[in-house]
Design an enzyme around this catalytic site. Sequence first.
Site, PDB file in Angstrom:
ATOM      1  N   LYS A 170      33.205  94.120  26.044  1.00 31.75           N
ATOM      2  CA  LYS A 170      34.464  93.953  25.312  1.00 31.75           C
ATOM      3  C   LYS A 170      34.483  94.847  24.062  1.00 31.75           C
ATOM      4  O   LYS A 170      35.482  95.526  23.775  1.00 31.75           O
ATOM      5  CB  LYS A 170      34.631  92.485  24.919  1.00 31.75           C
ATOM      6  N   LYS A 239      36.878  94.224  13.491  1.00 30.63           N
ATOM      7  CA  LYS A 239      35.666  93.454  13.809  1.00 30.63           C
ATOM      8  C   LYS A 239      35.057  93.934  15.125  1.00 30.63           C
ATOM      9  O   LYS A 239      33.852  94.177  15.221  1.00 30.63           O
ATOM     10  CB  LYS A 239      36.051  91.972  13.864  1.00 30.63           C
TER      11      LYS A 239
HETATM   12  P1  NDP Z   1      44.208  84.457  15.594  1.00 26.92           P
HETATM   13  O1  NDP Z   1      43.872  85.003  14.258  1.00 26.92           O
HETATM   14  O2  NDP Z   1      45.632  84.397  16.026  1.00 26.92           O
HETATM   15  O3  NDP Z   1      43.638  82.946  15.724  1.00 26.92           O
HETATM   16  C1  NDP Z   1      42.323  82.643  15.363  1.00 26.92           C
HETATM   17  C2  NDP Z   1      42.027  81.208  15.751  1.00 26.92           C
HETATM   18  O4  NDP Z   1      40.699  80.883  15.313  1.00 26.92           O
HETATM   19  C3  NDP Z   1      42.953  80.188  15.082  1.00 26.92           C
HETATM   20  O5  NDP Z   1      43.101  79.079  15.940  1.00 26.92           O
HETATM   21  C4  NDP Z   1      42.155  79.809  13.830  1.00 26.92           C
HETATM   22  O6  NDP Z   1      42.512  78.552  13.310  1.00 26.92           O
HETATM   23  C5  NDP Z   1      40.762  79.773  14.402  1.00 26.92           C
HETATM   24  N1  NDP Z   1      39.683  79.952  13.430  1.00 26.92           N
HETATM   25  C6  NDP Z   1      39.330  81.086  12.781  1.00 26.92           C
HETATM   26  N2  NDP Z   1      38.256  80.874  11.996  1.00 26.92           N
HETATM   27  C7  NDP Z   1      37.918  79.561  12.161  1.00 26.92           C
HETATM   28  C8  NDP Z   1      36.886  78.739  11.630  1.00 26.92           C
HETATM   29  N3  NDP Z   1      35.983  79.214  10.779  1.00 26.92           N
HETATM   30  N4  NDP Z   1      36.835  77.448  12.022  1.00 26.92           N
HETATM   31  C9  NDP Z   1      37.750  76.958  12.900  1.00 26.92           C
HETATM   32  N5  NDP Z   1      38.756  77.683  13.431  1.00 26.92           N
HETATM   33  C10 NDP Z   1      38.825  78.975  13.069  1.00 26.92           C
HETATM   34  O7  NDP Z   1      43.310  85.256  16.614  1.00 26.92           O
HETATM   35  P2  NDP Z   1      43.608  85.571  18.169  1.00 26.92           P
HETATM   36  O8  NDP Z   1      44.009  84.324  18.853  1.00 26.92           O
HETATM   37  O9  NDP Z   1      44.447  86.776  18.277  1.00 26.92           O
HETATM   38  O10 NDP Z   1      42.126  86.001  18.644  1.00 26.92           O
HETATM   39  C11 NDP Z   1      41.105  85.070  18.969  1.00 26.92           C
HETATM   40  C12 NDP Z   1      39.958  85.877  19.592  1.00 26.92           C
HETATM   41  O11 NDP Z   1      40.439  86.517  20.786  1.00 26.92           O
HETATM   42  C13 NDP Z   1      39.429  87.004  18.665  1.00 26.92           C
HETATM   43  O12 NDP Z   1      38.047  87.137  18.813  1.00 26.92           O
HETATM   44  C14 NDP Z   1      40.177  88.238  19.185  1.00 26.92           C
HETATM   45  O13 NDP Z   1      39.450  89.421  18.888  1.00 26.92           O
HETATM   46  C15 NDP Z   1      40.264  87.937  20.668  1.00 26.92           C
HETATM   47  N6  NDP Z   1      41.381  88.584  21.401  1.00 26.92           N
HETATM   48  C16 NDP Z   1      42.687  88.542  20.941  1.00 26.92           C
HETATM   49  C17 NDP Z   1      43.704  89.169  21.663  1.00 26.92           C
HETATM   50  C18 NDP Z   1      45.139  89.160  21.216  1.00 26.92           C
HETATM   51  O14 NDP Z   1      45.967  89.863  21.853  1.00 26.92           O
HETATM   52  N7  NDP Z   1      45.537  88.419  20.169  1.00 26.92           N
HETATM   53  C19 NDP Z   1      43.410  89.915  22.908  1.00 26.92           C
HETATM   54  C20 NDP Z   1      42.032  89.836  23.338  1.00 26.92           C
HETATM   55  C21 NDP Z   1      41.072  89.214  22.592  1.00 26.92           C
HETATM   56  P3  NDP Z   1      43.792  78.381  12.348  1.00 26.92           P
HETATM   57  O15 NDP Z   1      44.965  78.167  13.266  1.00 26.92           O
HETATM   58  O16 NDP Z   1      43.481  77.220  11.504  1.00 26.92           O
HETATM   59  O17 NDP Z   1      43.918  79.658  11.530  1.00 26.92           O
END
Ligand code: NDP
Length: 294
Positions: A170, A239
Amino acid sequence: MLNVAFVGLGAIGRPMAKRIAAGGFPLTVWNRTAERAVSFAREAGARHAKTLSDAANGADVVITCLSTSSDVEQVLDSGLYEAMRRGSTLLDCTSGDPATSRLIAGRLAAKHAHFIDAPVSGGVRGAEEGTLTVMCGGDAEDLARVREVIGTFGKKIVHCGPVGAGDAVKAMNQALLALTIWGTGEALVALAKSGVSAHLALEVINASSGRSNASMNLFPERVLTRAFPRTFRLALLDKDARIAAQIARDERVPAPLTQLSAALCTLARKELGQEADHVEAVQVIERWAGASIR
Ligand code: NDP
């Protein structure tokens, strides 16, 4: 049917969890910002867990989809690890780093629980449509046990090797994504300044050997339209590219472009902020050049 707990209803986690619920799996959800989990549970017919231990209680599969591997460690240390039961599996869909994933797998093995790193590609639309590519690291037997759950949101499911292999593939994919966005942006800004419209340039490039997902999809849909929808944060691509650069350094592979992709993502993130979308990075090139892609 396997009982599933989903932790992390962010931009991509939410539509993935929705597919799992629609697939008929009994689903419990937890999110740090609780209102998101409450509204999701109401809409999708899932159970909302108030605590991480309540989420893991009785789950055969716990799915995490958080920003980074260190966030996964944080939720494990906040009740998830204690509550995960013998024989259960942590399926980590975070785009994580292989070294941390190996540490987590070791901790889980000590309590006879399993770990699979399973980052995804295909964006929010792919999650909504259930067509994500899922790259998995871990034991083949462990993967086979949870494959039907992955199948609700993934179309191409690939076992890449031992724990950490999914994360590594990835990260390298993301470095390539960063490089093609940046390279296409440079090309189109230079062409715009020399009098060639971006529409025309993309028509040619997309029928020629310089084409990529960036030139075929991201630029037509997001840059030429100036829509720049926020679906995948630049901070997350930064990241990912830094993980790729670290892997190359760990493996002693001279990889100047991979290192550069990480440096450029960090620079663009500092300039555009934590909430900017990854494709907005081309605006940095536009600012430097004093010309825009149109
Ligand atoms: P977002 O920033 O939209 O969401 C992050 C999520 O993680 C939220 O639910 C957030 O909670 C939670 N979170 C972050 N830090 C913590 C913590 N310390 N404790 C508990 N919960 C936490 O990210 P994405 O959904 O876009 O991405 C998630 C993963 O998927 C990442 O690793 C990203 O690289 C990967 N990804 C994303 C894609 C995309 O198109 N968006 C495509 C492919 C991979 P809260 O709601 O409270 O902020």
